[in-house]
Write a protein that holds these residues in place. Structure first.
Motif, PDB file in Angstrom:
ATOM      1  N   ASN A  81       7.686 -19.372  48.136  1.00 14.91           N
ATOM      2  CA  ASN A  81       8.410 -20.633  48.204  1.00 14.91           C
ATOM      3  C   ASN A  81       7.711 -21.602  47.250  1.00 14.91           C
ATOM      4  O   ASN A  81       6.679 -22.181  47.592  1.00 14.91           O
ATOM      5  N   GLU A  83       8.504 -24.477  46.199  1.00 17.65           N
ATOM      6  CA  GLU A  83       8.528 -25.907  46.541  1.00 17.65           C
ATOM      7  C   GLU A  83       7.271 -26.304  47.310  1.00 17.65           C
ATOM      8  O   GLU A  83       6.928 -27.475  47.378  1.00 17.65           O
ATOM      9  N   GLN A  84       6.598 -25.324  47.905  1.00 16.74           N
ATOM     10  CA  GLN A  84       5.395 -25.609  48.698  1.00 16.74           C
ATOM     11  C   GLN A  84       4.100 -25.333  47.927  1.00 16.74           C
ATOM     12  O   GLN A  84       3.024 -25.429  48.491  1.00 16.74           O
ATOM     13  N   VAL A  85       4.196 -24.980  46.655  1.00 15.69           N
ATOM     14  CA  VAL A  85       3.005 -24.676  45.871  1.00 15.69           C
ATOM     15  C   VAL A  85       2.321 -25.977  45.458  1.00 15.69           C
ATOM     16  O   VAL A  85       2.970 -26.903  44.954  1.00 15.69           O
ATOM     17  N   ALA A  86       1.022 -26.043  45.695  1.00 17.91           N
ATOM     18  CA  ALA A  86       0.247 -27.234  45.335  1.00 17.91           C
ATOM     19  C   ALA A  86      -0.114 -27.197  43.855  1.00 17.91           C
ATOM     20  O   ALA A  86      -0.192 -26.124  43.239  1.00 17.91           O
ATOM     21  N   GLN A 175       1.263 -16.949  51.370  1.00 20.17           N
ATOM     22  CA  GLN A 175       2.026 -18.124  51.758  1.00 20.17           C
ATOM     23  C   GLN A 175       2.961 -17.805  52.923  1.00 20.17           C
ATOM     24  O   GLN A 175       3.074 -18.574  53.871  1.00 20.17           O
ATOM     25  N   THR A 176       3.657 -16.650  52.852  1.00 22.84           N
ATOM     26  CA  THR A 176       4.674 -16.322  53.853  1.00 22.84           C
ATOM     27  C   THR A 176       4.216 -15.269  54.854  1.00 22.84           C
ATOM     28  O   THR A 176       4.845 -15.093  55.886  1.00 22.84           O
TER      29      THR A 176
END
Length: 188
Positions: A81, A83-86, A175-176
């Motif tokens: 995802n 959109e959630q990557v810093a 992440q997931t």
């Protein structure tokens, strides 16, 4: 033990406009008599040349930029995802392994184009099936514009273990939590 690794990825964006040609088939029932004189029906298809246009904005096509691991593992743990990557910060890398890319931007771009072409071909087939019963020989002529790319480091956990003198590898999307791995199995 598990190793946390930041794996390099390329992501690609592009606006695709695609003209296509194909054969669309219309089915019809035909009655005939068999060798015993019994009346039967069969389906015949009349084929017609057709063409059309599809378009799509492709956002963040993910291509692993690592050749260190087998492709099946990456396919099994994607997608991330994004959109959630810093944003990058050395504090994220500290204490973790990280790789530099070993798949060039050009090779990554070719893989992304192949994936986009496949989706455009599928979209063209679906478009033909709105008007016909069957489709064959889909040929696409895509044009890509507004192409951009990003280079990312994405979190993965990796582990390898031995069982009966064979090594099995496992990858986990950091992440997931999605897992892909080899495992021992019995043919029984």
């Amino acid at each position: 033990g598990f190793q946390s690794i930041y794996i390099p990825y390329w992501t690609f964006d592009a606006q695709a406009d695609c003209h296509y040609t194909a054969d669309g088939g219309r089915e019809r029932e035909v009655k005939y008599k068999d060798e015993n004189g019994e009346e039967k029906t069969k389906i015949e298809v009349d084929w017609y040349h057709t063409s059309g246009h599809v378009s799509k904005f492709f956002d963040d096509i993910q291509v692993p930029a690592s050749s260190t691991h087998e492709k099946k593992f990456f396919d099994g743990i994607m997608p991330f995802n994004l959109e959630q990557v810093a944003s990058y910060s050395p504090k994220y890398i500290s204490g973790n392994l990280s790789e530099n890319y070993s798949v060039s931007l050009e090779d990554g771009h070719k893989e992304a184009i192949s994936e986009m072409n496949s989706e455009l071909r599928s979209m063209a087939s679906s478009d033909v099936l709105k008007r016909y019963d069957r489709v064959r020989d889909v040929r696409i002529s895509p044009r890509y514009s507004n192409e951009t790319y990003k280079y990312l480091l994405l979190p993965v956990y990796s582990v390898a273990y031995n069982y009966k003198d064979k090594v099995y590898n496992v990858m986990i999307n950091g992440q997931t939590g999605k897992v892909k791995g080899d495992y021992p199995y019995s043919k029984l």
